[in-house]
Write a protein that holds these residues in place. Structure first.
Motif, PDB file in Angstrom:
ATOM      1  N   GLY A  33      -2.272 -14.212 -15.416  1.00 58.77           N
ATOM      2  CA  GLY A  33      -2.636 -13.145 -16.341  1.00 58.77           C
ATOM      3  C   GLY A  33      -3.517 -12.102 -15.682  1.00 58.77           C
ATOM      4  N   PHE A  34      -4.414 -12.548 -14.806  1.00 59.74           N
ATOM      5  CA  PHE A  34      -5.257 -11.603 -14.061  1.00 59.74           C
ATOM      6  C   PHE A  34      -4.404 -10.779 -13.103  1.00 59.74           C
ATOM      7  N   PHE A  35      -3.445 -11.413 -12.431  1.00 54.33           N
ATOM      8  CA  PHE A  35      -2.559 -10.677 -11.527  1.00 54.33           C
ATOM      9  C   PHE A  35      -1.770  -9.612 -12.291  1.00 54.33           C
ATOM     10  N   SER A  36      -1.336  -9.968 -13.490  1.00 51.87           N
ATOM     11  CA  SER A  36      -0.605  -8.993 -14.310  1.00 51.87           C
ATOM     12  C   SER A  36      -1.489  -7.808 -14.669  1.00 51.87           C
TER      13      SER A  36
ATOM     14  N   ARG B  31      -4.360  -1.121 -11.945  1.00 52.68           N
ATOM     15  CA  ARG B  31      -4.892  -0.540 -10.713  1.00 52.68           C
ATOM     16  C   ARG B  31      -3.857  -0.331  -9.618  1.00 52.68           C
ATOM     17  N   ILE B  32      -2.907  -1.231  -9.471  1.00 59.81           N
ATOM     18  CA  ILE B  32      -2.025  -1.162  -8.310  1.00 59.81           C
ATOM     19  C   ILE B  32      -0.787  -0.311  -8.558  1.00 59.81           C
TER      20      ILE B  32
ATOM     21  N   ALA C 294       0.869  -1.181   0.000  1.00 55.67           N
ATOM     22  CA  ALA C 294       0.000   0.000   0.000  1.00 55.67           C
ATOM     23  C   ALA C 294       0.902   1.226   0.000  1.00 55.67           C
ATOM     24  N   LEU C 295       1.231   1.697  -1.188  1.00 52.62           N
ATOM     25  CA  LEU C 295       2.154   2.813  -1.336  1.00 52.62           C
ATOM     26  C   LEU C 295       1.394   4.121  -1.547  1.00 52.62           C
ATOM     27  N   ASP C 296       1.789   5.128  -0.799  1.00 54.70           N
ATOM     28  CA  ASP C 296       1.236   6.463  -0.986  1.00 54.70           C
ATOM     29  C   ASP C 296       2.362   7.376  -1.466  1.00 54.70           C
ATOM     30  N   ARG C 297       2.056   8.302  -2.319  1.00 55.66           N
ATOM     31  CA  ARG C 297       3.063   9.221  -2.851  1.00 55.66           C
ATOM     32  C   ARG C 297       3.308  10.353  -1.855  1.00 55.66           C
ATOM     33  N   THR C 298       4.535  10.863  -1.870  1.00 52.75           N
ATOM     34  CA  THR C 298       4.870  11.936  -0.934  1.00 52.75           C
ATOM     35  C   THR C 298       4.167  13.237  -1.304  1.00 52.75           C
ATOM     36  N   GLN C 299       3.781  13.376  -2.567  1.00 53.17           N
ATOM     37  CA  GLN C 299       3.014  14.534  -3.014  1.00 53.17           C
ATOM     38  C   GLN C 299       1.976  14.073  -4.024  1.00 53.17           C
TER      39      GLN C 299
ATOM     40  N   ALA D 238      -9.655  -0.962  -3.114  1.00 54.20           N
ATOM     41  CA  ALA D 238      -9.387  -0.739  -4.535  1.00 54.20           C
ATOM     42  C   ALA D 238      -9.327  -2.073  -5.284  1.00 54.20           C
ATOM     43  N   ILE D 239      -8.732  -3.079  -4.674  1.00 55.46           N
ATOM     44  CA  ILE D 239      -8.663  -4.408  -5.291  1.00 55.46           C
ATOM     45  C   ILE D 239     -10.061  -4.996  -5.435  1.00 55.46           C
ATOM     46  N   THR D 240     -10.883  -4.850  -4.392  1.00 57.81           N
ATOM     47  CA  THR D 240     -12.247  -5.376  -4.440  1.00 57.81           C
ATOM     48  C   THR D 240     -13.058  -4.710  -5.542  1.00 57.81           C
ATOM     49  N   ARG D 241     -12.916  -3.397  -5.665  1.00 56.74           N
ATOM     50  CA  ARG D 241     -13.652  -2.679  -6.723  1.00 56.74           C
ATOM     51  C   ARG D 241     -13.198  -3.125  -8.109  1.00 56.74           C
TER      52      ARG D 241
END
Length: 215
Positions: free
Chosen positions: A133-136, A142-143, A20-25, A157-160
Motif C-alpha cells: 500500500g505504501f508502494f502504491s 511522487r514517482i 528515473a524518467l525526465d520529460r523531453t519538455q 525525491a523518494i527520501t524526501r
C-alpha cells in the motif's frame, strides 16, 4: 492482525526497477480552469530499487534505495532495520516468496539474528503485505508524474517523500475483516483447467470457521 505483545511487526518488500524518467519538455503547471500538462514521451536516466519496511504499529517506514535487488542488497537492508529497532525487541517480518528472501545466506543471517522471525505470504498474494500500500501511494503521489534528471534526483525525491510520510504517519489498520475476504473468495468460480487437473486448487468451504481451520 493479532501481533505478539511487545514485538515489532514490519512489512518488508522491495519495489524494483523504478525509472528515473525526465520529460523531453517541461510540463505546464496546474492553473484555474486548466489541468497540468506533461509530454507523452520521456528520457530514461537509469533505475533504482526501493527497499522498505513498514512498521504496522505506528505506520513509520524505513527506506533505502539501492542499484539492484539481489539477496546481498536484501541482507544489507535487513541490517539497516536491525540497527533501527531498539535492542531487546522481537522482530516479526512479513515478506513475500521472492527467491532472494529465501536465499541460503539470508537464512544464515536469520539464524545469526534469533530475534527475527519471517512470515511468508502465500504465493500470488502480495496484497497481504501491507507495505504494498505504501508502494502504491509513493508511486501515485511522487514517482508517476515526476521528472528526474538522474538516479540521484529520483532517490532524493523518494527520501524526501519517506521523511514527509514519517512526520505524519498513522498505524496500519485492515479495513476489511478476514470473514469478508473469505466470503468474496468463496464466490470466485474455479477455472475449468484447474477444476479438471486439480479439484483442490481452490477449495470451497461451508463456513468461515471451516476456512480458518484449514490454514
Amino acid at each position: 492482525m493479532d501481533p505478539p505483545k511487545h514485538a515489532v511487526v514490519v512489512s518488508i518488500d522491495e519495489k524494483g526497477q523504478i525509472q528515473a524518467l525526465d520529460r523531453t519538455q517541461p510540463g505546464l503547471p496546474l492553473k484555474p480552469g486548466k489541468s497540468g500538462t506533461m509530454t507523452h514521451d520521456s528520457k530514461r536516466n537509469g533505475t533504482t530499487t526501493l527497499f522498505a519496511a513498514l512498521n504496522l504499529l505506528d505506520g513509520t517506514v524505513i527506506g533505502r534505495c539501492m542499484r539492484r535487488h539481489r539477496h546481498q542488497e536484501f541482507i544489507r537492508f535487513l541490517n539497516t532495520v536491525e540497527r533501527a529497532v531498539p535492542a531487546g525487541k522481537v522482530i516479526h517480518a512479513i515478506v513475500d516468496n521472492y527467491a532472494a528472501h529465501k536465499q541460503p545466506k539470508v537464512l544464515k543471517w536469520l539464524a545469526d539474528h534469533p530475534r527475527w522471525t519471517f512470515h511468508f505470504t502465500p504465493t500470488s498474494a502480495s496484497w497481504l503485505n501491507a507495505v504494498e500500500g505504501f508502494f502504491s501511494a509513493i508511486t501515485r503521489r511522487r514517482i508517476r508524474r515526476g521528472a528526474f534528471r538522474s538516479v540521484d534526483d529520483l532517490q532524493n525525491a523518494i527520501t524526501r517523500y519517506i521523511d514527509a510520510h514519517n512526520s505524519d504517519c498513522r498505524p496500519f489498520v485492515w479495513t476489511t475483516s478476514a470473514k469478508a475476504i473469505f466470503g468474496k473468495l468463496a464466490q470466485i468460480p474455479v477455472p475449468l483447467s484447474e477444476s479438471v487437473h486439480s479439484s483442490s486448487a481452490f477449495p470451497r468451504f461451508e463456513s468461515y470457521e471451516a476456512a480458518l481451520s484449514s490454514l
